[in-house]
Scaffold this motif. Sequence first.
Motif, PDB file in Angstrom:
ATOM      1  N   SER A 190      17.930  39.769  32.953  1.00 22.04           N
ATOM      2  CA  SER A 190      17.820  41.117  33.501  1.00 22.04           C
ATOM      3  C   SER A 190      18.734  41.299  34.698  1.00 22.04           C
ATOM      4  CB  SER A 190      16.366  41.413  33.892  1.00 22.04           C
ATOM      5  OG  SER A 190      15.916  40.517  34.886  1.00 22.04           O
ATOM      6  N   GLY A 191      18.825  40.280  35.576  1.00 16.87           N
ATOM      7  CA  GLY A 191      19.719  40.356  36.718  1.00 16.87           C
ATOM      8  C   GLY A 191      21.161  40.070  36.347  1.00 16.87           C
ATOM      9  N   ALA A 192      21.362  39.086  35.478  1.00 23.26           N
ATOM     10  CA  ALA A 192      22.721  38.727  35.064  1.00 23.26           C
ATOM     11  C   ALA A 192      23.417  39.898  34.374  1.00 23.26           C
ATOM     12  CB  ALA A 192      22.672  37.513  34.137  1.00 23.26           C
ATOM     13  N   LEU A 193      22.644  40.689  33.638  1.00 27.16           N
ATOM     14  CA  LEU A 193      23.219  41.811  32.890  1.00 27.16           C
ATOM     15  C   LEU A 193      23.908  42.814  33.814  1.00 27.16           C
ATOM     16  CD1 LEU A 193      23.469  42.870  29.983  1.00 27.16           C
ATOM     17  CD2 LEU A 193      21.338  44.127  30.330  1.00 27.16           C
ATOM     18  N   LEU A 194      23.397  42.974  35.020  1.00 27.48           N
ATOM     19  CA  LEU A 194      24.021  43.896  35.975  1.00 27.48           C
ATOM     20  C   LEU A 194      25.458  43.472  36.278  1.00 27.48           C
ATOM     21  CD1 LEU A 194      21.067  44.259  38.529  1.00 27.48           C
ATOM     22  CD2 LEU A 194      21.669  45.837  36.673  1.00 27.48           C
ATOM     23  N   TYR A 195      25.709  42.163  36.338  1.00 21.26           N
ATOM     24  CA  TYR A 195      27.032  41.638  36.688  1.00 21.26           C
ATOM     25  C   TYR A 195      27.896  41.399  35.446  1.00 21.26           C
ATOM     26  CZ  TYR A 195      24.911  41.203  41.235  1.00 21.26           C
ATOM     27  OH  TYR A 195      24.278  41.489  42.422  1.00 21.26           O
ATOM     28  N   ILE A 196      27.258  41.124  34.313  1.00 21.65           N
ATOM     29  CA  ILE A 196      28.003  41.021  33.055  1.00 21.65           C
ATOM     30  C   ILE A 196      28.673  42.359  32.757  1.00 21.65           C
ATOM     31  CG2 ILE A 196      27.768  40.735  30.555  1.00 21.65           C
ATOM     32  CD1 ILE A 196      25.467  38.746  31.174  1.00 21.65           C
ATOM     33  N   LYS A 197      27.988  43.453  33.025  1.00 23.40           N
ATOM     34  CA  LYS A 197      28.564  44.790  32.825  1.00 23.40           C
ATOM     35  C   LYS A 197      29.763  45.010  33.733  1.00 23.40           C
ATOM     36  CE  LYS A 197      24.669  47.071  33.430  1.00 23.40           C
ATOM     37  NZ  LYS A 197      23.740  48.230  33.526  1.00 23.40           N
ATOM     38  N   ASP A 198      29.729  44.436  34.935  1.00 25.43           N
ATOM     39  CA  ASP A 198      30.873  44.560  35.849  1.00 25.43           C
ATOM     40  C   ASP A 198      32.083  43.770  35.351  1.00 25.43           C
ATOM     41  OD1 ASP A 198      29.365  46.151  37.513  1.00 25.43           O
ATOM     42  OD2 ASP A 198      28.801  44.523  38.875  1.00 25.43           O
ATOM     43  N   ASP A 199      31.846  42.605  34.741  1.00 23.28           N
ATOM     44  CA  ASP A 199      32.947  41.746  34.282  1.00 23.28           C
ATOM     45  C   ASP A 199      33.535  42.193  32.953  1.00 23.28           C
ATOM     46  OD1 ASP A 199      32.794  40.186  36.488  1.00 23.28           O
ATOM     47  OD2 ASP A 199      32.336  38.314  35.448  1.00 23.28           O
ATOM     48  N   PHE A 200      32.689  42.719  32.070  1.00 25.44           N
ATOM     49  CA  PHE A 200      33.140  43.124  30.730  1.00 25.44           C
ATOM     50  C   PHE A 200      32.931  44.624  30.559  1.00 25.44           C
ATOM     51  CE2 PHE A 200      31.603  38.640  29.926  1.00 25.44           C
ATOM     52  CZ  PHE A 200      32.870  38.077  29.845  1.00 25.44           C
ATOM     53  N   GLU A 201      34.001  45.375  30.596  1.00 26.97           N
ATOM     54  CA  GLU A 201      33.906  46.835  30.509  1.00 26.97           C
ATOM     55  C   GLU A 201      33.308  47.278  29.177  1.00 26.97           C
ATOM     56  OE1 GLU A 201      33.985  50.688  31.673  1.00 26.97           O
ATOM     57  OE2 GLU A 201      34.358  48.897  32.886  1.00 26.97           O
ATOM     58  N   VAL A 202      33.601  46.498  28.121  1.00 30.83           N
ATOM     59  CA  VAL A 202      33.080  46.861  26.798  1.00 30.83           C
ATOM     60  C   VAL A 202      31.547  46.815  26.794  1.00 30.83           C
ATOM     61  CG1 VAL A 202      33.214  44.489  25.903  1.00 30.83           C
ATOM     62  CG2 VAL A 202      33.302  46.429  24.311  1.00 30.83           C
ATOM     63  N   VAL A 203      30.965  45.907  27.568  1.00 27.79           N
ATOM     64  CA  VAL A 203      29.500  45.823  27.679  1.00 27.79           C
ATOM     65  C   VAL A 203      28.968  46.996  28.485  1.00 27.79           C
ATOM     66  CG1 VAL A 203      27.566  44.445  28.545  1.00 27.79           C
ATOM     67  CG2 VAL A 203      29.513  43.310  27.470  1.00 27.79           C
ATOM     68  N   ASN A 204      29.685  47.350  29.548  1.00 28.59           N
ATOM     69  CA  ASN A 204      29.267  48.456  30.405  1.00 28.59           C
ATOM     70  C   ASN A 204      29.218  49.774  29.644  1.00 28.59           C
ATOM     71  OD1 ASN A 204      28.543  49.562  32.978  1.00 28.59           O
ATOM     72  ND2 ASN A 204      30.624  50.369  33.168  1.00 28.59           N
ATOM     73  N   GLN A 205      30.083  49.908  28.660  1.00 31.63           N
ATOM     74  CA  GLN A 205      30.185  51.162  27.909  1.00 31.63           C
ATOM     75  C   GLN A 205      29.274  51.205  26.683  1.00 31.63           C
ATOM     76  OE1 GLN A 205      34.343  51.588  26.997  1.00 31.63           O
ATOM     77  NE2 GLN A 205      34.916  52.148  29.096  1.00 31.63           N
ATOM     78  N   SER A 206      28.564  50.127  26.393  1.00 31.47           N
ATOM     79  CA  SER A 206      27.783  50.063  25.155  1.00 31.47           C
ATOM     80  C   SER A 206      26.347  49.591  25.410  1.00 31.47           C
ATOM     81  CB  SER A 206      28.457  49.111  24.152  1.00 31.47           C
ATOM     82  OG  SER A 206      27.639  48.888  23.027  1.00 31.47           O
ATOM     83  N   SER A 207      25.384  50.503  25.236  1.00 32.97           N
ATOM     84  CA  SER A 207      23.977  50.105  25.328  1.00 32.97           C
ATOM     85  C   SER A 207      23.627  49.110  24.229  1.00 32.97           C
ATOM     86  CB  SER A 207      23.073  51.337  25.210  1.00 32.97           C
ATOM     87  OG  SER A 207      23.201  52.155  26.343  1.00 32.97           O
ATOM     88  N   PHE A 208      24.286  49.249  23.069  1.00 35.67           N
ATOM     89  CA  PHE A 208      24.018  48.340  21.952  1.00 35.67           C
ATOM     90  C   PHE A 208      24.400  46.907  22.308  1.00 35.67           C
ATOM     91  CE2 PHE A 208      25.501  46.062  18.156  1.00 35.67           C
ATOM     92  CZ  PHE A 208      24.336  46.075  17.395  1.00 35.67           C
ATOM     93  N   LEU A 209      25.584  46.729  22.940  1.00 39.34           N
ATOM     94  CA  LEU A 209      25.987  45.379  23.331  1.00 39.34           C
ATOM     95  C   LEU A 209      25.058  44.806  24.388  1.00 39.34           C
ATOM     96  CD1 LEU A 209      29.877  44.957  23.615  1.00 39.34           C
ATOM     97  CD2 LEU A 209      28.254  43.586  22.304  1.00 39.34           C
ATOM     98  N   GLN A 210      24.624  45.651  25.327  1.00 37.92           N
ATOM     99  CA  GLN A 210      23.674  45.192  26.353  1.00 37.92           C
ATOM    100  C   GLN A 210      22.384  44.714  25.695  1.00 37.92           C
ATOM    101  OE1 GLN A 210      23.152  48.111  29.548  1.00 37.92           O
ATOM    102  NE2 GLN A 210      25.236  48.848  29.178  1.00 37.92           N
ATOM    103  N   GLU A 211      21.867  45.502  24.752  1.00 36.81           N
ATOM    104  CA  GLU A 211      20.636  45.129  24.051  1.00 36.81           C
ATOM    105  C   GLU A 211      20.839  43.872  23.219  1.00 36.81           C
ATOM    106  OE1 GLU A 211      18.586  49.553  23.545  1.00 36.81           O
ATOM    107  OE2 GLU A 211      19.955  48.816  22.020  1.00 36.81           O
ATOM    108  N   THR A 212      22.051  43.722  22.644  1.00 34.51           N
ATOM    109  CA  THR A 212      22.323  42.544  21.810  1.00 34.51           C
ATOM    110  C   THR A 212      22.387  41.277  22.654  1.00 34.51           C
ATOM    111  OG1 THR A 212      23.549  43.893  20.226  1.00 34.51           O
ATOM    112  CG2 THR A 212      23.913  41.522  20.147  1.00 34.51           C
ATOM    113  N   ILE A 213      22.996  41.348  23.846  1.00 36.77           N
ATOM    114  CA  ILE A 213      23.044  40.187  24.732  1.00 36.77           C
ATOM    115  C   ILE A 213      21.625  39.749  25.100  1.00 36.77           C
ATOM    116  CG2 ILE A 213      23.665  39.447  27.068  1.00 36.77           C
ATOM    117  CD1 ILE A 213      26.216  41.163  26.756  1.00 36.77           C
ATOM    118  N   VAL A 214      20.760  40.721  25.369  1.00 33.99           N
ATOM    119  CA  VAL A 214      19.368  40.399  25.677  1.00 33.99           C
ATOM    120  C   VAL A 214      18.646  39.861  24.445  1.00 33.99           C
ATOM    121  CG1 VAL A 214      17.123  41.357  26.333  1.00 33.99           C
ATOM    122  CG2 VAL A 214      19.185  42.057  27.566  1.00 33.99           C
TER     123      VAL A 214
END
Length: 497
Positions: free
Chosen positions: A51-75
């Motif tokens: 949950s905390g790492a995801l905040l910074y993963i979105k900062d490092d990978f723009e494709v993750v920041n732009q996709s709720s699906f990728l965020q949900e898939t990482i989780v």
Amino acid sequence: MTLNSLPGSSGYLDLFPERRMSYFSNPYVLGLTVIAGIGGLLFGYDTGVISGALLYIKDDFEVVNQSSFLQETIVSMALVGAIIGAASGGWINDAYGRKKATLLADFVFTAGAIVMALAPDPYVLILGRLLVGLGVGIASVTAPVYIAEASPSEVRGGLVSTNVLMITGGQFLSYLVNLAFTEVRGTWRWMLGISAVPAIIQFFLMLCLPESPRWLFMKNEKDKAIAVLSKIYDIARLEDEVDHLSAALEEERQKKTTVRYLDIFKTKEIRLAFLAGAGLQAFQQFSGINTVMYYSPTIVQMAGFNSNQLALLLSLIVAAMNAAGTIVGIYLIDHVGRKSLALSSLSGVIASLVILAGAFFAETSGSSNGIYGWLAVIGLVLYITFFSPGMGPVPWTVNSEIYPEQYRGICGGMSATVNWISNLIVAQTFLTIAEAIGTGGTFLILAGIAVLAVVFVIVFVPETKGLTFVEVEQLWKERAWGSGYNTESLLEHGNES
């Protein structure tokens, strides 16, 4: 002789309350419980850290920041792995033992943590999440069963709940780690990679522990089993335990039956037990717990707190309440009972989910973000306060004790799989549903599911506080075939149902 007059039953324990304390103070039992419970720590750490790492993963990978699906898939990819791990974990436990299953879980989890820490892109990160999930899935099946089989019935609920305390402690630890690495280069890589440390520690400590005495006995290694049991019980109680295990082994030999997955549904009393166990696991997830734990920083930001560090700090409070509530649950589960604790827990969960829904409805209607943002945080804390002592430990405790020996691994694995599938559904859909109907509406849906959970517990879940495994078996026989049923094997009615 009635159930309550037997050694190990709640009535017998009321006459000799000092026995409960003597088992809790047994260093061998406590040491085994804590070491096995490190599997729960891994479970909880992985749940909280993403949950905390995801905040910074979105900062490092723009494709993750732009996709709720990728965020949900990482989780949720960890949950896919956990489903596979839990489904196979029951068989691994029965075939190779609880100890080897734990060692395998640690090895796979460590490999996954290393892959995540070194991931060059989101897709390798997802692979690492899958491996970590496999380890967590196997551990989630193994730890409660291993602890339950080495625990006296008087304190079994409390000791199995210690595994849940390790889960919530792991979640709390993950938020501390998240905060510690917010200003460190590589943030999320450290957050995810450091999870290998407790897995490595457990691997080496488990090498020093024995196999489950009940598993050893069923595999005809009686001398080893008795050696382990002698460190848990005094001589008089040891003889009773050996007699019970001998009777169970003789019954299994007479039947010469290999338990298959379909046998669970062919045998009425096993079917009822599995319905109760799997139902509790499903409602644990669908009442929203891992929505709160996975996405609590995101929920806090939705409530108007935009700083990553502030979101993590407020989530740390939620995790601390979760751990504290579980400690309360360890005491209550063997005093109040499993069923009563689950019902009171669900009542509070419903109320707090309604508060959360109201806060987000008010926020989206244009009211002050400050007031309703804090109301949302209060709702999260209240949710954990009610959930953690009851619906946190109760499903795992009940599932560790309601199945006969020959079904315990396979049923425990299947019910844990139900938990992980339910977990996956919630994690994979929460953000999408929240975007579609609003966060307030999503929490109202969870509140409605919690109401259904209350009905389910009242109708299908019996009270097992203080009962021995033999007495629990008899309870399901009576539920399936009437109170006059008290002599035949669990397997004899398989074709009659």
